[in-house]
Enzyme design. Structure first.
Site, PDB file in Angstrom:
ATOM      1  N   CYS A 195      -7.003   7.200   4.827  1.00 55.06           N
ATOM      2  CA  CYS A 195      -6.403   7.551   6.193  1.00 55.06           C
ATOM      3  C   CYS A 195      -6.588   8.698   6.475  1.00 55.06           C
ATOM      4  CB  CYS A 195      -5.005   7.348   6.235  1.00 55.06           C
ATOM      5  SG  CYS A 195      -3.902   7.813   7.718  1.00 55.06           S
ATOM      6  N   ASN A 240     -14.629  -2.832   4.065  1.00 52.24           N
ATOM      7  CA  ASN A 240     -13.944  -2.850   4.788  1.00 52.24           C
ATOM      8  C   ASN A 240     -14.620  -2.170   6.046  1.00 52.24           C
ATOM      9  OD1 ASN A 240     -11.198  -0.902   6.024  1.00 52.24           O
ATOM     10  ND2 ASN A 240     -11.436  -2.808   6.570  1.00 52.24           N
ATOM     11  N   GLN A 244       0.877  -1.366   0.124  1.00 54.14           N
ATOM     12  CA  GLN A 244      -0.027  -0.198  -0.056  1.00 54.14           C
ATOM     13  C   GLN A 244       0.968   1.159   0.254  1.00 54.14           C
ATOM     14  OE1 GLN A 244      -2.436   1.746   3.115  1.00 54.14           O
ATOM     15  NE2 GLN A 244      -4.152   1.536   1.892  1.00 54.14           N
ATOM     16  N   LYS A 263      -8.043   2.018  -2.028  1.00 57.03           N
ATOM     17  CA  LYS A 263      -8.682   1.930  -0.682  1.00 57.03           C
ATOM     18  C   LYS A 263      -9.178   3.129  -0.472  1.00 57.03           C
ATOM     19  CE  LYS A 263      -8.551  -0.244   3.860  1.00 57.03           C
ATOM     20  NZ  LYS A 263      -8.998   0.666   4.636  1.00 57.03           N
TER      21      LYS A 263
END
Length: 345
Positions: free
Chosen positions: A112, A223, A82, A151
């Site tokens: 994030c 997720n 990642q 993601k």
């Protein structure tokens, strides 16, 4: 150690693309999904897709020892790197490095919420800059032949409408990206810590389910908040794959049933002692290379979670594993302590 491919008779995800089966994966987690943890995870499941911690483009392109971020044990395949970054040229170079290092996939972090990464335009804040994300996706795909994935969250701050994530995915998909790993919470960029961002914003699984309905040709991975394999099974009726985070770290034994329950294969181990026995040679090798025992055993403290002797196991390793001269005997003694406790009980 070569990872065997799943047989053709095993159940496939709704979309089966490239050579990476994303039915079940462990989320990238800073300070947690290190190579040491991933090797231990591999003693429990051969099919689980493993992700590295997020590695920034700066660490790979400007650091003194970039190779240390690309190291992994051969047994860790299938494994994805990642990346964190926003500069398309830099991300392209790093995607090429990922391929050259043998990773099976390279993933861009757009999820994030940390203040520290926001200042470098890394992570969830990129959802507000879809053009930058598209440039990055194109550059990464042009630079390598391994799968490139993304993601991300379902929205930022007060954005509540499903259309936010729908439009984001639709826009990014124009670059040819086909795999989207969706953390089913908003990212709150101001006022919440990263830990709070994993707990406070409500989970909206139905948004991710709707993405699969609206984009049936894309691979959609869910997720966020999943804790049991039963929940995984339920989600796999709606999406192509499930990514589990903290539960796979704090209670790693759940991985022991993944190959059997989610991939239709055979379990690698039948009890926790088998997994630890398989991990011991790796620990011995790393100790010989100069790694401290504490750095290795901190990842396995939860293996006896909920079991008799589990607290004693954690306490013994915590009290003795930190010593500079701690050797393999400390781990072996901790295991024997659990056996004795269970036999006595």
């Amino acid at each position: 150690m070569l990872i065997e491919k799943t047989s053709k008779t095993e159940p496939k995800p709704l979309n089966s693309r490239d050579t990476v089966d994303r039915r079940f994966s462990i989320a990238p987690m800073m300070d947690w999904t290190t190579s040491d943890y991933r090797v231990f995870a591999r003693t429990l499941s051969k099919n689980t897709l493993l992700y590295t911690e997020m590695v920034t483009t700066g660490a790979l392109l400007q650091g003194n020892h970039p190779e240390r971020f690309l190291r992994y044990d051969e047994c860790e395949h299938p494994i994805a790197l990642q990346l964190g970054g926003s500069d398309a040229v830099a991300l392209g170079k790093c995607a090429k490095m990922a391929e050259q290092a043998g990773f099976d996939e390279v993933n861009l972090n757009v999820g994030c919420p940390s203040d520290r990464v926001q200042n470098s335009l890394i992570g969830a804040c990129l959802m507000a800059h879809p053009d930058k994300v598209k440039d990055a996706m194109r550059a990464m795909q042009d630079a390598c032949s391994i799968p490139v994935t993304i993601k991300h969250r379902i929205g930022l701050d007060e954005q509540e409408e499903y259309s936010v994530v729908r439009d984001f995915v639709g826009d990014i998909a124009t670059t040819g990206i086909t795999t989207f790993i969706v953390h089913a919470r908003n990212a709150i960029l101001q006022g919440l810590s990263p830990k709070e961002n994993r707990e406070v914003p409500p989970l909206k699984y139905h948004y991710v389910h709707q993405l699969k309905k609206d984009f049936p040709d894309l691979e959609i991975i869910l997720n966020g908040g999943i804790k049991t394999l039963e929940e995984c099974q339920e989600q796999l009726a709606h999406v192509d794959g499930v990514m589990v985070g903290r539960e796979a770290y704090h209670n790693p034994w759940i991985l022991s049933q993944v190959d059997e329950q989610l991939f239709g294969g055979k379990a690698l181990v039948h009890d926790r002692y088998e997994a630890l026995d398989a991990f011991v040679p790796y620990v011995e090798r790393k100790l010989e290379e100069g790694e401290r025992l504490l750095h290795l055993t901190r990842h396995i403290l939860g293996i006896f979670q909920g079991e008799a002797g589990g607290k004693q196991f954690r306490r013994y390793l915590s009290e003795n594993g930190h010593k500079a001269d701690a050797k393999i005997n400390v781990l072996l003694e901790a295991i024997e302590l659990v056996k004795h406790h269970q036999q006595k009980g």
